[in-house]
Enzyme design. Structure first.
Site, PDB file in Angstrom:
ATOM      1  N   GLY A  31     -29.592   5.372  19.549  1.00 42.90           N
ATOM      2  CA  GLY A  31     -28.183   5.682  19.313  1.00 42.90           C
ATOM      3  C   GLY A  31     -27.785   7.063  19.780  1.00 42.90           C
ATOM      4  CB  ALA A  32     -26.749  10.011  19.421  1.00 43.67           C
ATOM      5  CG  HIS A  34     -26.559  10.183  26.491  1.00 43.81           C
ATOM      6  ND1 HIS A  34     -27.199   9.618  27.580  1.00 43.81           N
ATOM      7  CD2 HIS A  34     -27.540  10.552  25.634  1.00 43.81           C
ATOM      8  CE1 HIS A  34     -28.501   9.671  27.396  1.00 43.81           C
ATOM      9  NE2 HIS A  34     -28.741  10.213  26.212  1.00 43.81           N
ATOM     10  CG  HIS A  37     -28.403   5.920  25.498  1.00 41.66           C
ATOM     11  ND1 HIS A  37     -27.900   7.061  24.918  1.00 41.66           N
ATOM     12  CD2 HIS A  37     -29.710   5.870  25.160  1.00 41.66           C
ATOM     13  CE1 HIS A  37     -28.864   7.667  24.235  1.00 41.66           C
ATOM     14  NE2 HIS A  37     -29.971   6.982  24.372  1.00 41.66           N
ATOM     15  CE  LYS A 149     -34.046  13.621  28.776  1.00 39.76           C
ATOM     16  NZ  LYS A 149     -34.585  13.261  27.460  1.00 39.76           N
ATOM     17  CD  GLN A 153     -39.715   5.842  25.330  1.00 33.77           C
ATOM     18  OE1 GLN A 153     -39.719   6.480  24.292  1.00 33.77           O
ATOM     19  NE2 GLN A 153     -38.613   5.407  25.872  1.00 33.77           N
ATOM     20  CG  MET A 184     -26.258  13.033  30.510  1.00 34.30           C
ATOM     21  SD  MET A 184     -24.903  11.885  30.467  1.00 34.30           S
ATOM     22  CE  MET A 184     -23.788  12.716  31.585  1.00 34.30           C
ATOM     23  CB  SER A 185     -31.120  14.531  25.935  1.00 34.16           C
ATOM     24  OG  SER A 185     -31.742  14.505  24.660  1.00 34.16           O
ATOM     25  CB  SER A 186     -29.411  11.621  21.549  1.00 31.58           C
ATOM     26  OG  SER A 186     -29.322  10.385  22.202  1.00 31.58           O
TER      27      SER A 186
HETATM   28  P1  AMP Z   1     -33.397   7.155  23.224  1.00 33.73           P
HETATM   29  O1  AMP Z   1     -32.155   6.728  22.513  1.00 33.73           O
HETATM   30  O2  AMP Z   1     -33.468   8.618  23.477  1.00 33.73           O
HETATM   31  O3  AMP Z   1     -34.646   6.578  22.597  1.00 33.73           O
HETATM   32  O4  AMP Z   1     -33.325   6.505  24.668  1.00 33.73           O
HETATM   33  C1  AMP Z   1     -33.152   5.124  24.847  1.00 33.73           C
HETATM   34  C2  AMP Z   1     -33.397   4.807  26.306  1.00 33.73           C
HETATM   35  O5  AMP Z   1     -32.454   5.520  27.112  1.00 33.73           O
HETATM   36  C3  AMP Z   1     -34.793   5.239  26.780  1.00 33.73           C
HETATM   37  O6  AMP Z   1     -35.333   4.227  27.617  1.00 33.73           O
HETATM   38  C4  AMP Z   1     -34.506   6.508  27.530  1.00 33.73           C
HETATM   39  O7  AMP Z   1     -35.462   6.776  28.534  1.00 33.73           O
HETATM   40  C5  AMP Z   1     -33.147   6.217  28.123  1.00 33.73           C
HETATM   41  N1  AMP Z   1     -32.454   7.464  28.476  1.00 33.73           N
HETATM   42  C6  AMP Z   1     -32.298   8.552  27.682  1.00 33.73           C
HETATM   43  N2  AMP Z   1     -31.650   9.539  28.361  1.00 33.73           N
HETATM   44  C7  AMP Z   1     -31.409   9.058  29.600  1.00 33.73           C
HETATM   45  C8  AMP Z   1     -30.783   9.599  30.765  1.00 33.73           C
HETATM   46  N3  AMP Z   1     -30.286  10.826  30.792  1.00 33.73           N
HETATM   47  N4  AMP Z   1     -30.705   8.818  31.869  1.00 33.73           N
HETATM   48  C9  AMP Z   1     -31.214   7.553  31.851  1.00 33.73           C
HETATM   49  N5  AMP Z   1     -31.822   6.989  30.785  1.00 33.73           N
HETATM   50  C10 AMP Z   1     -31.916   7.732  29.677  1.00 33.73           C
END
Ligand code: AMP
Length: 281
Positions: A31-32, A34, A37, A149, A153, A184-186
Site C-alpha cells: 500500500g501507500a 505511488h 505500484h 527496484k 526480492q 519512487m518509494s512509499s
Molecule cells: P511495496 O509496496 O514496497 O512492497 O512494493 C510492491 C511492489 O511494487 C514491489 O514489487 C516493488 O518492487 C514494486 N515497486 C516499489 N517501488 C517501485 C518503483 N519505484 N518502480 C517500480 N516498482 C516499484
C-alpha cells in the site's frame, strides 16, 4: 473495483473468475501506492483479463519495529487510485486473517541471505517468502508483477516459484522515478524537505558508478569512488554498495565475465532507509 478482506470470500470469487477461463494478473503490495505500484497495475491490466492487487503491511518482514510502526497506510486514497487504474479487485486482509496464529515456518534463501538486503535485514526474506507464498496459494494467479527496484526480492520470488513449483509466471517491471531520479518509494513521504532535496544523490551515485564501469574501471575501485561521493555529502549512512551479476546477484570481480551487471545501494538518510539499483549493461 471490489474489495475483499476475508480469504474464503475471495476464494469463492476467484473460482468464478477461473470458471470463465479468465487470466488473472496479481500485484502484491504494502500500500501507500505511488506511480511505481501503478505501473505494475497497468502492466497487469493490459496483459490479463482480471487484475487483483493486494495491500498488506506484512509485519514479519520488518526487522525494524520503528519502520513498521511508521509505515504509511492511506487505504482510502489507495482504493481510489486502484479503481482509476482499472484494477478489478483489492484484497486487503487484516493481520489476524493472514496470521491467525504466530507462523511456525521460516524460509532461507541460501546465498541470497548473505549479501545486501539478506545480510543487512536478517529474517526479511523469510517474511517476504512466507507472505508471498501464502498470497500465491490464496490468489493462484497466472502472472505476478514485481518491481526491479527490489531486485533481490525478485530473485527471492523467482527461487520460491521455481523450488516450490508454483506454476506462476513472474514479470519484473522497470523502476519508476521522480523527475530528479529518486526511485519512487512509499517511504519517501517520511523524508524531511531537506532530506528530500538530498535524496537524488543516491541515483546520481549509481549513474556515476555505471559510467566508471563502462569506462573500464574495475569493480572494487568503482565501489570506492562511489562510496566517497556518497559519504562526502555527509548526510547518508551507507549500508552497502555492491556490483553484482544481475541474475545471480553474486559480487562481480570482472565485468567481462558477465552478461548483465547491476549496481545496488542501500543507505539511511536520517531515519529513512533507501534502496536503489541500476543496470550497467
Ligand atoms: P511495496 O509496496 O514496497 O512492497 O512494493 C510492491 C511492489 O511494487 C514491489 O514489487 C516493488 O518492487 C514494486 N515497486 C516499489 N517501488 C517501485 C518503483 N519505484 N518502480 C517500480 N516498482 C516499484
Amino acid at each position: 473495483m471490489e474489495v475483499f478482506r476475508e480469504i474464503s470470500a475471495l476464494r469463492r470469487k476467484l473460482k468464478e473468475i477461473r470458471k470463465k477461463d479468465m487470466e488473472i494478473g496479481f500485484v502484491p503490495t504494502m500500500g501507500a501506492l505511488h506511480k511505481g505500484h501503478l505501473s505494475l497495475i497497468s502492466h497487469s491490466v493490459e496483459e490479463n483479463d482480471f487484475t487483483l492487487c493486494s495491500i498488506f503491511v506484512n509485519p514479519i518482514q520488518f526487522n525494524n519495529i520503528e519502520d513498521l510502526n511508521h509505515y504509511p497506510r492511506p487505504l482510502s486514497t489507495d482504493i481510489e487510485m486502484l479503481s482509476n487504474m482499472g484494477c478489478d479487485l483489492l484484497f486487503c486482509p487484516d493481520e489476524h486473517v493472514m496470521y491467525p496464529s504466530k507462523p511456525q515456518i521460516t524460509m532461507n534463501f541460501g546465498d541470497l541471505e548473505s549479501i545486501m538486503e539478506g545480510k543487512f535485514r536478517p529474517g526479511h526474506f523469510s517474511g517476504v517468502g512466507l507472505v508471498v507464498a501464502k498470497l500465491f496459494n490464496i490468489v493462484m494467479p497466472d502472472v505476478a508483477y514485481f518491481g526491479k527496484k527490489d531486485l533481490q526480492q525478485f530473485a527471492v520470488i523467482q527461487t520460491l516459484v521455481k523450488e516450490l513449483n508454483f506454476g506462476i509466471r513472474l514479470t519484473c517491471c522497470d523502476t519508476i522515478r521522480e523527475n530528479d531520479g529518486l526511485a519512487m518509494s512509499s517511504r519517501n513521504v517520511r523524508l524531511s524537505e531537506s532530506e528530500r532535496q538530498i535524496a537524488p544523490l543516491l541515483y546520481k551515485t549509481l549513474h556515476f558508478g555505471k559510467e566508471l564501469l563502462l569506462e573500464g574501471q574495475n569493480p572494487p575501485d568503482v565501489v570506492h569512488h562511489m562510496t566517497r561521493l556518497l559519504e562526502n555529502n555527509g548526510n547518508f549512512a551507507l549500508e552497502y554498495i555492491e556490483i553484482v551479476d544481475s541474475e545471480t546477484l553474486r559480487r562481480v570481480k570482472d565485468c567481462k565475465n558477465h552478461n548483465s551487471v547491476s549496481i545496488c545501494v542501500a543507505a539511511f538518510l536520517g531515519n529513512v532507509r533507501l534502496i536503489d539499483n541500476i543496470t550497467v549493461f
